[in-house]
Write an enzyme that holds these catalytic residues in place. Structure first.
Site: not given
Ligand code: GDD
Ligand code: MG
Length: 366
Positions: A111, A162, A223
């Protein structure tokens, strides 16, 4: 062969109801599914094989790419039960084709809209002889992200996902969701349980003295995981603030050739209008996404909102920072409050909702 993994297994809960039937990476952004923009960027960087780490609505990814004929091999690592971000990386690693334990593997969250130069990230990884290189960026409010302070050489000092308290906010430098892993480091992630790369793998690698480096850049980065970020990301691609190999030059709006736009309507700010949408007289659509087969009736205004496919917006209604699920109907002269999410198939009668001014006279006989 340069290989990459894209994490696309999340449920996209913050983008409901848009993600009720469609995984976040398959939502349409500036005229293409978001993942196609990522794929185009990876191909530009020389990637020849991509593994999708899927879980939620996994079959829809294979459906999306079944006719994909470009010069890129695609594999699918399906998790029956979500394995977390670390588990997903390890699981997808089984489908990588190379066997060099030092090979650099690119990994992307599904994303992230980013202008980062992926070749430069790979080069940095190689120059530092790193175990992991993380793309880092700076944001005004880092609380929703992973905090990654580094020393003057870019070596990662800690990783805090976070932060909960003000004292934990030690930097505005965050994990931008794009990494290069040494293949052997990726293969060492535990395979028998759910693992979070942010909560577990990164902190442990840093604590254990692993060569973990940050590559901090200033390019465009967003994001797309929340409704407002999603519409802004799409509008930025159309208006040229963000770029993708799939979007030609900057424009005020991206209008599908089958959409019908009244000449008195104003469609601005990088808005996207989907197939067979009908935009009525004196309508304003600004920085918004209007899905396929949507009708926006005369005098309505849609600002920074998403109206999903097959919905209708009645005359003179006003939407600001709203998400309307598919097959919904907003009657005439409604004023929907910011951050409202309308579930799929909901009907709001004419003059049903206002957030300002006077409500219409009471129609009940007392
Ligand atoms: N295959 C798989 N399995 N993908 C997963 C899983 C899982 O269990 N859980 C999450 N994902 C994928 C989501 O589809 C997304 O593309 C990505 O991992 C990150 O998950 P998000 O839910 O978007 O996380 P976030 O935005 O809260 O936080 C992450 O992204 C930030 C940057 O945008 C973290 O990596 C943070 O550290 C980072 O700053
Ligand atoms: Mg995200």
């Amino acid at each position: 062969m340069q290989e990459a993994i894209i994490l696309v297994g999340g449920k996209g809960t913050r983008l409901r109801p848009l993600t009720n039937h469609t995984p976040k990476p398959l939502l349409s952004v500036a005229g293409s599914s978001f993942i196609r923009h990522q794929i185009a960027k990876l191909m530009d960087a020389g990637v020849e094989h991509v593994v999708f780490a899927t879980s939620y609505l996994a079959s829809l990814f294979e459906e999306e790419f079944k006719d994909f004929s470009q010069d890129l091999a695609i594999s699918y690592a399906v998790e029956e039960v979500p394995l977390g971000t670390g588990g997903a990386i390890r699981n997808a690693g089984r489908l990588l084709r190379g066997d060099d334990p030092d090979a650099p593997v690119l990994i992307l969250n599904g994303d992230i809209l980013s202008g980062v130069d992926l070749r430069a990230l790979l080069e940095r990884h190689e120059t530092q002889d790193a175990d992991v290189t993380l793309h880092l960026t700076r944001v005004l409010d880092p609380r929703a992200f992973g905090l990654v302070p580094t020393d003057e050489d870019g070596r990662v000092l800690s990783f805090l996902e976070k932060p909960k308290t003000a004292a934990e906010i030690v930097t505005d430098q965050i994990n931008a969701g794009c990494y290069v892993f040494r293949r052997s480091v990726l293969d060492a992630i535990p395979a028998d349980r759910e693992v979070s790369v942010e909560q577990e793998t990164f902190p442990q690698l840093v604590a254990g003295g692993g060569r973990v480096f940050g590559h901090t850049t200033q390019e465009y980065w967003r994001d797309l995981g929340t409704p407002l970020a999603f519409v802004h990301g799409s509008a930025d691609l159309v208006s040229g603030r963000a770029t993708s190999p799939l979007v030609d030059g900057p424009s005020e709006a991206l209008i599908h050739p089958t959409a019908v736009i009244d000449p008195t309507a104003r469609v601005t700010g990088g808005s996207t209008i989907g197939a067979h949408a009908v935009i009525g007289a004196h309508v304003v659509v600004d920085r918004s996404i209007i899905g396929a087969h949507v009708t926006v009736a005369e005098g309505a205004q849609v600002h920074e909102s998403v109206v999903d496919h097959d919905s209708t917006i009645g005359e003179e209604s006003l939407l600001r920072e709203v998400v309307v699920g598919c097959h919904s109907h907003v009657g005439a002269q409604n004023e929907l409050p910011a951050q409202l999410r309308l579930s799929c198939g909901i009907r709001i009668p004419a003059q049903g909702v206002r957030v300002s001014g006077t409500a219409v006279a009471c129609p009940t006989v007392h």
